[in-house]
Design an enzyme around this catalytic site. Structure first.
Site, mmCIF file in Angstrom:
data_model
loop_
_atom_site.group_PDB
_atom_site.id
_atom_site.type_symbol
_atom_site.label_atom_id
_atom_site.label_comp_id
_atom_site.label_asym_id
_atom_site.label_seq_id
_atom_site.Cartn_x
_atom_site.Cartn_y
_atom_site.Cartn_z
ATOM 1 N N GLY A 25 0.719 -1.256 -0.255
ATOM 2 C CA GLY A 25 -0.049 0.168 0.087
ATOM 3 C C GLY A 25 0.805 1.059 0.108
ATOM 4 N N ARG A 118 1.081 -4.819 -4.888
ATOM 5 C CA ARG A 118 0.996 -6.054 -4.203
ATOM 6 C C ARG A 118 1.514 -7.171 -5.032
ATOM 7 N NH1 ARG A 118 -0.586 -4.155 0.782
ATOM 8 N NH2 ARG A 118 -2.277 -2.819 0.758
ATOM 9 N N CYS A 119 2.600 -8.124 -4.896
ATOM 10 C CA CYS A 119 2.747 -8.990 -5.862
ATOM 11 C C CYS A 119 2.931 -10.724 -4.957
ATOM 12 C CB CYS A 119 4.222 -8.876 -6.291
ATOM 13 S SG CYS A 119 5.052 -9.739 -7.668
ATOM 14 N N GLY A 148 5.747 -1.707 3.501
ATOM 15 C CA GLY A 148 5.197 -2.222 5.035
ATOM 16 C C GLY A 148 5.659 -3.753 5.400
ATOM 17 N N SER A 151 6.273 -6.240 2.366
ATOM 18 C CA SER A 151 7.273 -5.573 1.575
ATOM 19 C C SER A 151 8.420 -5.930 2.154
ATOM 20 C CB SER A 151 7.112 -4.089 1.202
ATOM 21 O OG SER A 151 5.742 -3.896 0.982
ATOM 22 N N ASP A 174 -0.057 2.279 8.537
ATOM 23 C CA ASP A 174 -0.526 1.340 9.736
ATOM 24 C C ASP A 174 0.371 1.469 10.930
ATOM 25 O OD1 ASP A 174 -2.172 0.361 7.903
ATOM 26 O OD2 ASP A 174 -1.078 -1.416 7.306
ATOM 27 N N ARG A 209 -25.945 13.551 16.874
ATOM 28 C CA ARG A 209 -25.672 12.007 16.500
ATOM 29 C C ARG A 209 -24.560 11.614 16.972
ATOM 30 N NH1 ARG A 209 -27.383 12.996 10.103
ATOM 31 N NH2 ARG A 209 -29.607 12.596 10.212
ATOM 32 N N GLU A 234 -14.527 10.765 20.868
ATOM 33 C CA GLU A 234 -14.673 10.274 22.185
ATOM 34 C C GLU A 234 -14.341 9.010 22.424
ATOM 35 O OE1 GLU A 234 -16.674 12.325 20.208
ATOM 36 O OE2 GLU A 234 -16.506 14.276 21.331
ATOM 37 N N ARG A 318 -24.791 7.010 12.680
ATOM 38 C CA ARG A 318 -24.589 7.008 11.277
ATOM 39 C C ARG A 318 -22.954 6.245 11.160
ATOM 40 N NH1 ARG A 318 -29.146 8.222 10.523
ATOM 41 N NH2 ARG A 318 -29.885 9.748 9.393
HETATM 42 O O1 F6P Z 1 -1.239 -1.597 4.736
HETATM 43 C C1 F6P Z 1 -1.682 -0.347 4.384
HETATM 44 C C2 F6P Z 1 -3.100 -0.475 4.223
HETATM 45 O O2 F6P Z 1 -3.889 0.864 3.998
HETATM 46 C C3 F6P Z 1 -4.043 -1.161 5.320
HETATM 47 O O3 F6P Z 1 -4.262 -0.211 6.413
HETATM 48 C C4 F6P Z 1 -5.384 -1.555 4.595
HETATM 49 O O4 F6P Z 1 -5.907 -2.673 5.392
HETATM 50 C C5 F6P Z 1 -4.606 -2.308 3.246
HETATM 51 O O5 F6P Z 1 -3.643 -1.204 3.026
HETATM 52 C C6 F6P Z 1 -5.745 -1.751 2.352
HETATM 53 O O6 F6P Z 1 -4.903 -2.607 1.138
HETATM 54 P P1 F6P Z 1 -5.554 -2.208 -0.376
HETATM 55 O O7 F6P Z 1 -5.136 -0.727 -0.908
HETATM 56 O O8 F6P Z 1 -4.689 -3.245 -1.144
HETATM 57 O O9 F6P Z 1 -6.934 -2.276 -0.646
#
Ligand code: F6P
Length: 403
Positions: A25, A118-119, A148, A151, A174, A209, A234, A318
């Site tokens: 990501g 992602r690979c 991350g 990777s 993350d 709300r 909160e 909501r």
């Molecule tokens: O690891 C970063 C992240 O944004 C996470 O927070 C989330 O779960 C994931 O990647 C989402 O992945 P993708 O962009 O493949 O939907």
């Protein structure tokens, strides 16, 4: 390892480039890192910097190309460099030599101009073996992997399976890489969440709300915790050491919201991290349910408030899923600075004669290179507790006691 002694634009491969790729990501600050590593490579070491397009997928594709025609791959990459290599998507180019203009003006831009991906194929040892062989044939002296946990797991494999110099760099919103106090992208994502909460707060106040907002963060609650403290949300709900959230747990949370309204609150913002799980009963035993947490929680709150005799039967709830907007936007100054500091450490380690394979990390505010697979910093667990304590003491409208 010796630095390239002279600049020879036509024979960059012969000058043993440093390769850099971005994987998983995207995180705000990746462009700042690319600019920094390119400038440091060219300005401090006069070494060519080879950008890999689309993460490990680009490397795998380049390996396939090299298998068919190594000299063709080299010629194409030497021909289309910098911006030209980046813009023309029609040519089958996966590697681009970066130059000063190609990274000009991108420092604060979100995303990553080289592309990320992602690979899953890269998990196969035979695929990595091909990549290692090709990087060797191209004369790459070091590979810098920015991303991350997944990777960096790939980078660790490359480090164990080759003689290449491999340097990892933590970049993920993350903040779940516990060997480093901070990863690139976290600061910006927290700012974005604060911005989002401010918007929800305006409308929540007007309608009295409860807004239930789902944050990203994979299995970690760090992003939600930080955003809750900074935004004044909160309630914050994060993964609790794998313990699923129960029906009763949700009723206790709803009861605490009720107490807040009794005390005069005008609204409530609830952040729930995407890594939170529910006990099977909550999902009607549908273990494959794709329902977002925010919606599940909002329904449980509705059930609670509309119970017979409930004091806030009219209260409106909501849910919203904040999603990928958390990954985009202008990079914060803190992330730009962290990117520059990580890049400086990475280039020195990549170029040092006696450099080590490892990952850049922020430890005690200083940048270090730690081994791949380094254990979590001891204070990570304490930090998590501290943040939750802080949030509890900040957000309650009734005494919580001094723990
Ligand atoms: O690891 C970063 C992240 O944004 C996470 O927070 C989330 O779960 C994931 O990647 C989402 O992945 P993708 O962009 O493949 O939907």
């Amino acid at each position: 390892m010796t630095p390239a002694s002279s600049r020879d634009d036509l024979h960059r491969f012969a000058n043993r480039p440093i390769a850099v790729l971005f994987s998983g990501g995207d995180a705000p600050g990746m462009n700042a890192f690319l600019r920094a590593i390119t400038r440091f490579g060219l300005n401090l070491y006069n070494v060519p910097v080879l950008g890999v397009l689309n993460g490990y997928r680009g490397l795998v594709s380049a390996a396939a190309q090299a298998d068919a025609d190594l000299e063709g791959l080299k010629a194409l990459t030497e021909k289309w460099t910098g911006r030209w290599g980046l813009v023309n998507d029609r040519k089958p180019q996966h590697l681009v030599f970066m130059d000063h203009p190609s990274v000009s003006g991108i420092v604060g831009d979100g995303g990553i101009i080289l592309g990320s991906a992602r690979c899953l194929e890269f998990k196969k040892p035979e695929v990595r073996a091909k990549v290692i062989e090709v990087l060797g044939k191209l004369g790459v002296r070091a590979l810098i992997v920015v991303g991350g946990d997944g990777s960096l797991a790939g980078a660790k494999c490359l480090s164990e399976e080759s003689n290449l110099r491999i340097v990892g760099v933590p970049a993920t919103i993350d903040n779940d890489l516990e060997f480093s106090e901070m990863a690139i992208g976290v600061d910006t994502a927290v700012s974005t969440l604060v911005w989002a909460v401010d918007h929800f707060k305006d409308t929540a106040r007007s309608h009295r709300r409860v807004m239930v907002l789902e944050t990203m963060g994979a299995k970690s609650g760090e992003l939600a915790r930080l955003a809750a403290i900074a935004s004044g949300a909160e309630v914050v709900i994060v993964p609790n050491e794998g313990e699923p959230l129960t029906e009763q747990g949700m009723q206790i949370l709803a009861a605490s919201i009720e107490v807040g309204f009794d005390a005069g609150r005008s609204h409530t913002i609830v952040l729930i991290a995407e890594g939170v799980t529910f006990e099977p009963e909550v999902m009607g035993h549908d273990t494959h349910s794709k329902r977002n947490r925010a919606y599940v929680l909002a329904d449980a709150f509705k059930d609670y408030f509309t119970r017979p005799g409930g004091r806030y039967a009219d209260l409106e709830i909501r849910p919203s899923v904040l999603g990928h907007l958390q990954r985009g936007g202008h990079t914060s100054p803190q992330d730009c600075i962290l990117s520059a500091r990580f890049a400086e450490a990475a280039i020195h380690e990549a170029m040092k004669e006696d450099g080590r394979n490892g990952v850049t990390a922020l430890v005690n505010g200083e940048i270090e290179i730690v081994p791949f697979g380094a254990p979590p910093l001891e204070r990570t667990a304490k930090r998590v507790r501290d943040y939750l304590r802080l949030h509890r003491a900040l957000s309650s409208w009734t005494p919580v006691g001094n723990e």
